[in-house]
Write a protein that holds these residues in place. Structure first.
Motif, PDB file in Angstrom:
ATOM      1  N   LEU A 208       0.835  -1.203   0.000  1.00 49.92           N
ATOM      2  CA  LEU A 208       0.000   0.000   0.000  1.00 49.92           C
ATOM      3  C   LEU A 208       0.869   1.253   0.000  1.00 49.92           C
ATOM      4  O   LEU A 208       0.581   2.230  -0.710  1.00 49.92           O
ATOM      5  CB  LEU A 208      -0.930  -0.009   1.215  1.00 49.92           C
ATOM      6  N   ASP A 209       1.942   1.220   0.789  1.00 50.45           N
ATOM      7  CA  ASP A 209       2.886   2.343   0.774  1.00 50.45           C
ATOM      8  C   ASP A 209       3.430   2.553  -0.642  1.00 50.45           C
ATOM      9  O   ASP A 209       3.554   3.687  -1.112  1.00 50.45           O
ATOM     10  CB  ASP A 209       4.053   2.078   1.730  1.00 50.45           C
ATOM     11  N   PHE A 210       3.761   1.451  -1.302  1.00 53.40           N
ATOM     12  CA  PHE A 210       4.310   1.538  -2.650  1.00 53.40           C
ATOM     13  C   PHE A 210       3.306   2.146  -3.626  1.00 53.40           C
ATOM     14  O   PHE A 210       3.660   2.992  -4.454  1.00 53.40           O
ATOM     15  CB  PHE A 210       4.743   0.153  -3.138  1.00 53.40           C
TER      16      PHE A 210
ATOM     17  N   LYS B  22      -4.315  10.939  14.203  1.00 52.78           N
ATOM     18  CA  LYS B  22      -4.455  10.125  13.001  1.00 52.78           C
ATOM     19  C   LYS B  22      -4.563  11.006  11.755  1.00 52.78           C
ATOM     20  O   LYS B  22      -5.151  12.074  11.774  1.00 52.78           O
ATOM     21  CB  LYS B  22      -5.695   9.240  13.114  1.00 52.78           C
ATOM     22  N   VAL B  23      -3.972  10.520  10.674  1.00 58.74           N
ATOM     23  CA  VAL B  23      -4.026  11.211   9.389  1.00 58.74           C
ATOM     24  C   VAL B  23      -4.823  10.337   8.431  1.00 58.74           C
ATOM     25  O   VAL B  23      -4.511   9.163   8.248  1.00 58.74           O
ATOM     26  CB  VAL B  23      -2.608  11.456   8.834  1.00 58.74           C
TER      27      VAL B  23
ATOM     28  N   ILE C  46      -0.486  12.699   0.935  1.00 61.34           N
ATOM     29  CA  ILE C  46      -0.017  11.314   0.808  1.00 61.34           C
ATOM     30  C   ILE C  46       1.230  11.093   1.661  1.00 61.34           C
ATOM     31  O   ILE C  46       1.364  10.070   2.348  1.00 61.34           O
ATOM     32  CB  ILE C  46       0.273  10.976  -0.670  1.00 61.34           C
ATOM     33  N   ALA C  47       2.148  12.063   1.636  1.00 54.22           N
ATOM     34  CA  ALA C  47       3.385  11.934   2.414  1.00 54.22           C
ATOM     35  C   ALA C  47       3.079  11.843   3.904  1.00 54.22           C
ATOM     36  O   ALA C  47       3.696  11.066   4.635  1.00 54.22           O
ATOM     37  CB  ALA C  47       4.305  13.111   2.121  1.00 54.22           C
ATOM     38  N   LYS C  48       2.139  12.645   4.376  1.00 51.65           N
ATOM     39  CA  LYS C  48       1.769  12.605   5.795  1.00 51.65           C
ATOM     40  C   LYS C  48       1.141  11.267   6.165  1.00 51.65           C
ATOM     41  O   LYS C  48       1.407  10.702   7.229  1.00 51.65           O
ATOM     42  CB  LYS C  48       0.797  13.738   6.114  1.00 51.65           C
ATOM     43  N   TYR C  49       0.311  10.750   5.275  1.00 53.30           N
ATOM     44  CA  TYR C  49      -0.401   9.508   5.571  1.00 53.30           C
ATOM     45  C   TYR C  49       0.515   8.299   5.554  1.00 53.30           C
ATOM     46  O   TYR C  49       0.435   7.430   6.424  1.00 53.30           O
ATOM     47  CB  TYR C  49      -1.536   9.308   4.570  1.00 53.30           C
TER      48      TYR C  49
END
Length: 261
Positions: free
Chosen positions: A119-121, A163-164, A148-151
Protein backbone atom coordinates in the motif's frame (compact mmCIF):
# COMPACT_ATOMS: atom_id res chain seq x y z
CA UNK A 1 23.86 -16.10 15.77
CA UNK A 2 22.95 -12.44 15.91
CA UNK A 3 24.62 -9.41 17.51
CA UNK A 4 27.46 -11.30 19.24
CA UNK A 5 28.59 -13.21 16.15
CA UNK A 6 32.13 -12.25 15.14
CA UNK A 7 32.94 -14.81 12.44
CA UNK A 8 31.58 -14.23 8.92
CA UNK A 9 32.34 -16.70 6.14
CA UNK A 10 31.32 -14.79 3.04
CA UNK A 11 32.53 -17.59 0.79
CA UNK A 12 29.35 -19.49 1.72
CA UNK A 13 27.18 -16.76 0.18
CA UNK A 14 26.48 -17.06 -3.57
CA UNK A 15 28.05 -14.28 -5.62
CA UNK A 16 24.66 -12.82 -6.46
CA UNK A 17 21.63 -14.53 -4.90
CA UNK A 18 19.25 -11.75 -5.95
CA UNK A 19 16.24 -12.44 -8.14
CA UNK A 20 12.96 -10.51 -8.51
CA UNK A 21 11.07 -12.39 -5.76
CA UNK A 22 14.01 -12.45 -3.37
CA UNK A 23 14.26 -8.69 -3.89
CA UNK A 24 10.54 -8.19 -3.26
CA UNK A 25 10.79 -10.04 0.05
CA UNK A 26 13.79 -7.95 1.03
CA UNK A 27 11.96 -4.73 0.13
CA UNK A 28 8.91 -5.74 2.18
CA UNK A 29 11.14 -6.13 5.21
CA UNK A 30 13.80 -3.47 4.76
CA UNK A 31 12.67 -1.10 1.99
CA UNK A 32 11.53 2.49 2.26
CA UNK A 33 9.27 4.25 -0.22
CA UNK A 34 9.91 7.67 1.20
CA UNK A 35 9.60 11.38 0.53
CA UNK A 36 12.17 14.12 1.06
CA UNK A 37 10.82 17.63 0.62
CA UNK A 38 7.82 15.91 -1.04
CA UNK A 39 10.07 14.28 -3.65
CA UNK A 40 9.90 10.45 -3.77
CA UNK A 41 12.92 8.25 -3.20
CA UNK A 42 13.57 4.53 -2.72
CA UNK A 43 15.93 3.22 -0.05
CA UNK A 44 17.21 -0.03 1.43
CA UNK A 45 19.26 -0.31 4.60
CA UNK A 46 21.36 -3.00 6.28
CA UNK A 47 23.95 -3.27 9.00
CA UNK A 48 27.36 -2.38 7.62
CA UNK A 49 28.44 -6.00 8.22
CA UNK A 50 26.04 -6.94 5.42
CA UNK A 51 27.27 -4.42 2.86
CA UNK A 52 27.85 -7.26 0.39
CA UNK A 53 24.10 -7.87 0.31
CA UNK A 54 23.42 -4.23 -0.57
CA UNK A 55 26.07 -4.28 -3.28
CA UNK A 56 24.48 -7.36 -4.85
CA UNK A 57 21.08 -5.66 -4.75
CA UNK A 58 22.53 -2.52 -6.34
CA UNK A 59 23.99 -4.61 -9.16
CA UNK A 60 20.64 -6.29 -9.72
CA UNK A 61 18.73 -2.98 -9.74
CA UNK A 62 21.00 -1.75 -12.52
CA UNK A 63 19.88 -4.67 -14.71
CA UNK A 64 16.16 -3.84 -14.50
CA UNK A 65 14.93 -2.96 -18.01
CA UNK A 66 13.13 0.26 -18.90
CA UNK A 67 9.43 -0.63 -18.95
CA UNK A 68 7.93 2.82 -19.56
CA UNK A 69 9.46 3.29 -22.99
CA UNK A 70 7.63 6.57 -23.76
CA UNK A 71 10.65 8.38 -22.32
CA UNK A 72 13.61 8.31 -24.70
CA UNK A 73 16.35 9.81 -22.51
CA UNK A 74 15.92 8.02 -19.17
CA UNK A 75 19.06 6.73 -17.52
CA UNK A 76 19.19 3.32 -15.81
CA UNK A 77 18.80 3.21 -12.05
CA UNK A 78 21.75 4.98 -10.43
CA UNK A 79 22.24 3.72 -6.89
CA UNK A 80 23.83 5.96 -4.24
CA UNK A 81 25.59 4.60 -1.15
CA UNK A 82 25.57 6.31 2.24
CA UNK A 83 26.41 5.58 5.85
CA UNK A 84 23.78 6.30 8.48
CA UNK A 85 24.66 8.84 11.18
CA UNK A 86 25.14 6.07 13.75
CA UNK A 87 27.86 4.56 11.49
CA UNK A 88 26.42 1.07 11.77
CA UNK A 89 23.79 1.14 9.02
CA UNK A 90 24.59 1.35 5.32
CA UNK A 91 21.91 2.42 2.87
CA UNK A 92 21.49 2.42 -0.87
CA UNK A 93 19.03 4.82 -2.45
CA UNK A 94 17.63 6.02 -5.77
CA UNK A 95 16.04 9.47 -6.12
CA UNK A 96 16.00 10.26 -9.84
CA UNK A 97 12.36 10.75 -10.87
CA UNK A 98 12.76 9.43 -14.43
CA UNK A 99 14.69 6.32 -13.36
CA UNK A 100 12.30 5.54 -10.52
CA UNK A 101 9.27 5.89 -12.79
CA UNK A 102 10.52 4.36 -16.03
CA UNK A 103 12.37 1.44 -14.43
CA UNK A 104 11.60 0.63 -10.78
CA UNK A 105 7.92 1.57 -10.44
CA UNK A 106 6.71 -0.51 -13.38
CA UNK A 107 8.98 -3.39 -12.34
CA UNK A 108 7.36 -3.47 -8.88
CA UNK A 109 3.82 -2.93 -10.17
CA UNK A 110 4.10 -6.45 -11.59
CA UNK A 111 5.02 -7.93 -8.20
CA UNK A 112 2.70 -9.58 -5.60
CA UNK A 113 3.29 -7.58 -2.41
CA UNK A 114 2.20 -9.49 0.71
CA UNK A 115 2.31 -6.79 3.38
CA UNK A 116 1.35 -3.20 4.16
CA UNK A 117 4.47 -2.20 2.23
CA UNK A 118 2.47 -2.74 -0.94
CA UNK A 119 0.00 0.00 0.00
CA UNK A 120 2.89 2.34 0.77
CA UNK A 121 4.31 1.54 -2.65
CA UNK A 122 1.04 2.27 -4.47
CA UNK A 123 0.66 5.68 -2.82
CA UNK A 124 4.34 6.35 -3.50
CA UNK A 125 3.73 5.43 -7.14
CA UNK A 126 0.91 7.98 -7.35
CA UNK A 127 3.28 10.68 -6.09
CA UNK A 128 5.90 9.55 -8.59
CA UNK A 129 3.30 9.87 -11.38
CA UNK A 130 2.37 13.39 -10.24
CA UNK A 131 6.04 14.37 -10.40
CA UNK A 132 6.78 12.63 -13.70
CA UNK A 133 3.99 14.34 -15.65
CA UNK A 134 4.03 17.71 -13.85
CA UNK A 135 0.86 17.62 -11.75
CA UNK A 136 3.10 18.25 -8.75
CA UNK A 137 3.78 21.77 -10.03
CA UNK A 138 0.08 22.66 -9.74
CA UNK A 139 -1.19 23.89 -6.37
CA UNK A 140 -3.68 21.02 -6.08
CA UNK A 141 -0.93 18.54 -6.98
CA UNK A 142 1.41 19.79 -4.25
CA UNK A 143 -1.43 19.59 -1.74
CA UNK A 144 -2.22 15.99 -2.70
CA UNK A 145 1.44 14.95 -2.51
CA UNK A 146 1.68 16.53 0.95
CA UNK A 147 -1.39 14.60 2.14
CA UNK A 148 -0.02 11.31 0.81
CA UNK A 149 3.39 11.93 2.41
CA UNK A 150 1.77 12.61 5.79
CA UNK A 151 -0.40 9.51 5.57
CA UNK A 152 2.20 7.00 4.42
CA UNK A 153 4.71 8.01 7.08
CA UNK A 154 3.98 8.39 10.80
CA UNK A 155 0.39 9.44 10.16
CA UNK A 156 -0.76 5.85 9.68
CA UNK A 157 0.93 4.35 12.75
CA UNK A 158 -1.42 2.86 15.34
CA UNK A 159 0.68 4.56 18.03
CA UNK A 160 0.12 8.01 16.53
CA UNK A 161 -2.39 9.93 18.63
CA UNK A 162 -3.09 12.33 15.76
CA UNK A 163 -4.45 10.12 13.00
CA UNK A 164 -4.03 11.21 9.39
CA UNK A 165 -6.69 10.15 6.92
CA UNK A 166 -5.73 8.62 3.60
CA UNK A 167 -6.40 10.75 0.50
CA UNK A 168 -9.62 9.65 -1.18
CA UNK A 169 -9.74 8.15 -4.65
CA UNK A 170 -11.99 11.03 -5.67
CA UNK A 171 -9.35 13.59 -4.65
CA UNK A 172 -6.67 11.72 -6.58
CA UNK A 173 -8.83 11.48 -9.73
CA UNK A 174 -9.72 15.17 -9.46
CA UNK A 175 -6.04 16.14 -9.60
CA UNK A 176 -5.31 13.76 -12.47
CA UNK A 177 -8.13 15.37 -14.50
CA UNK A 178 -6.54 18.83 -14.28
CA UNK A 179 -5.21 20.35 -17.48
CA UNK A 180 -1.44 20.61 -17.65
CA UNK A 181 -0.01 23.80 -19.20
CA UNK A 182 3.07 21.84 -20.30
CA UNK A 183 2.91 18.35 -21.74
CA UNK A 184 5.68 15.81 -21.16
CA UNK A 185 7.39 14.80 -24.39
CA UNK A 186 9.43 11.62 -25.02
CA UNK A 187 12.68 13.61 -25.12
CA UNK A 188 11.99 15.64 -21.97
CA UNK A 189 13.71 14.69 -18.72
CA UNK A 190 12.14 15.59 -15.39
CA UNK A 191 14.58 18.42 -14.69
CA UNK A 192 13.64 20.08 -17.98
CA UNK A 193 9.93 19.66 -17.22
CA UNK A 194 10.35 21.33 -13.82
CA UNK A 195 12.26 24.21 -15.36
CA UNK A 196 9.51 24.70 -17.96
CA UNK A 197 6.82 24.89 -15.27
CA UNK A 198 8.96 27.32 -13.28
CA UNK A 199 9.23 29.71 -16.24
CA UNK A 200 5.43 29.98 -16.41
CA UNK A 201 5.40 31.88 -13.11
CA UNK A 202 5.68 35.60 -13.94
CA UNK A 203 5.55 36.84 -10.36
CA UNK A 204 6.36 34.85 -7.25
CA UNK A 205 5.42 35.86 -3.72
CA UNK A 206 6.58 33.77 -0.76
CA UNK A 207 5.24 34.60 2.67
CA UNK A 208 7.24 33.02 5.48
CA UNK A 209 5.88 32.24 8.94
CA UNK A 210 7.88 31.33 12.04
CA UNK A 211 5.65 29.20 14.27
CA UNK A 212 2.64 30.92 12.78
CA UNK A 213 4.02 34.45 12.98
CA UNK A 214 4.78 36.34 9.76
CA UNK A 215 8.48 37.19 9.74
CA UNK A 216 8.38 39.98 7.14
CA UNK A 217 5.67 42.48 6.21
CA UNK A 218 6.42 42.00 2.51
CA UNK A 219 6.65 38.71 0.60
CA UNK A 220 9.96 37.40 -0.73
CA UNK A 221 10.32 37.47 -4.51
CA UNK A 222 12.07 34.09 -4.82
CA UNK A 223 12.45 30.80 -2.99
CA UNK A 224 16.16 31.50 -2.63
CA UNK A 225 15.56 34.80 -0.83
CA UNK A 226 12.96 33.20 1.44
CA UNK A 227 15.36 30.42 2.44
CA UNK A 228 18.23 32.86 2.95
CA UNK A 229 16.03 34.96 5.27
CA UNK A 230 15.70 32.03 7.70
CA UNK A 231 19.36 31.06 7.58
CA UNK A 232 19.23 28.29 4.96
CA UNK A 233 21.12 27.98 1.71
CA UNK A 234 19.58 29.83 -1.25
CA UNK A 235 19.70 26.58 -3.21
CA UNK A 236 17.59 24.65 -0.69
CA UNK A 237 14.40 23.18 -2.16
CA UNK A 238 12.51 23.19 1.14
CA UNK A 239 10.38 26.27 0.40
CA UNK A 240 9.63 25.20 -3.17
CA UNK A 241 8.61 21.72 -2.04
CA UNK A 242 6.46 22.76 0.90
CA UNK A 243 4.75 26.00 -0.15
CA UNK A 244 1.00 26.04 0.58
CA UNK A 245 1.13 22.56 2.15
CA UNK A 246 1.43 23.57 5.80
CA UNK A 247 4.56 21.42 6.07
CA UNK A 248 6.85 22.72 8.83
CA UNK A 249 10.53 23.13 7.94
CA UNK A 250 13.15 22.98 10.68
CA UNK A 251 10.42 22.63 13.30
CA UNK A 252 9.46 26.31 12.78
CA UNK A 253 8.89 27.64 9.28
CA UNK A 254 5.96 27.41 6.86
CA UNK A 255 5.69 28.96 3.39
CA UNK A 256 2.66 30.30 1.52
CA UNK A 257 1.94 32.03 -1.79
CA UNK A 258 -0.58 34.35 -0.11
CA UNK A 259 -0.78 35.86 3.40
CA UNK A 260 -2.58 33.70 5.94
CA UNK A 261 -5.44 35.18 7.95
Amino acid sequence: MNSTRISYNYSLIPNNPVNRYWLLGFIEGEGTFGFKNLSPYFQLGQHTKNIKVLKNIALYLQTIPQVFTFSKNSLPLKVSYALHTNNSISVISVNNIDSLYDYLMFFLLDMPFQSRKGLDFYYWGIVLHLHKFGYFYLKAGVKLVSEIAKYTNKGRYSTNLTKVSSPSLEDIIKVLKLSLPIQLTPEMRHVKLGQSFSRLVQERNIWVYDKGVLINSQPYASYGKAMEAIGYSRTSLAARRSIDTGKVIGGRYTFYSAPQT
